[in-house]
Design a protein around this motif. Sequence first.
Motif, PDB file in Angstrom:
ATOM      1  N   LEU A   3     -43.376 -16.065  45.873  1.00 17.16           N
ATOM      2  CA  LEU A   3     -42.204 -16.272  45.017  1.00 17.16           C
ATOM      3  C   LEU A   3     -40.931 -16.315  45.854  1.00 17.16           C
ATOM      4  N   HIS A   4     -40.849 -15.471  46.856  1.00 18.16           N
ATOM      5  CA  HIS A   4     -39.681 -15.460  47.744  1.00 18.16           C
ATOM      6  C   HIS A   4     -39.523 -16.814  48.439  1.00 18.16           C
ATOM      7  N   VAL A   5     -40.609 -17.352  48.952  1.00 18.53           N
ATOM      8  CA  VAL A   5     -40.562 -18.655  49.620  1.00 18.53           C
ATOM      9  C   VAL A   5     -40.131 -19.737  48.639  1.00 18.53           C
ATOM     10  N   ALA A   6     -40.690 -19.714  47.435  1.00 17.45           N
ATOM     11  CA  ALA A   6     -40.316 -20.719  46.433  1.00 17.45           C
ATOM     12  C   ALA A   6     -38.832 -20.642  46.101  1.00 17.45           C
ATOM     13  N   MET A   7     -38.303 -19.432  46.023  1.00 13.37           N
ATOM     14  CA  MET A   7     -36.883 -19.276  45.686  1.00 13.37           C
ATOM     15  C   MET A   7     -35.981 -19.678  46.846  1.00 13.37           C
ATOM     16  N   LYS A   8     -36.397 -19.416  48.066  1.00  9.69           N
ATOM     17  CA  LYS A   8     -35.567 -19.740  49.224  1.00  9.69           C
ATOM     18  C   LYS A   8     -35.539 -21.234  49.544  1.00  9.69           C
ATOM     19  N   ARG A   9     -36.498 -21.984  49.021  1.00 11.38           N
ATOM     20  CA  ARG A   9     -36.535 -23.424  49.304  1.00 11.38           C
ATOM     21  C   ARG A   9     -35.482 -24.204  48.525  1.00 11.38           C
ATOM     22  N   ALA A  10     -34.931 -23.610  47.489  1.00  9.10           N
ATOM     23  CA  ALA A  10     -33.896 -24.295  46.711  1.00  9.10           C
ATOM     24  C   ALA A  10     -32.677 -24.512  47.604  1.00  9.10           C
TER      25      ALA A  10
END
Length: 51
Positions: free
Chosen positions: A19-26
């Motif tokens: 989830l952290h990776v998904a959020m940081k890709r924005a």
Amino acid sequence: MIVDPAAILTPAPLGHNDLHVAMKRATHRLGVVRLGPPQPVLAALAELSRR
């Protein structure tokens, strides 16, 4: 956009990392679509974003 973050958090022991990776890709904006109340992790982030 992240759809159903609870599904990302629950299945794997690395769910929080995923989830952290998904959020940081924005790059400009992040949308989160969920069913039901937010998980405690996401509720804390929502409070921070309102400040």
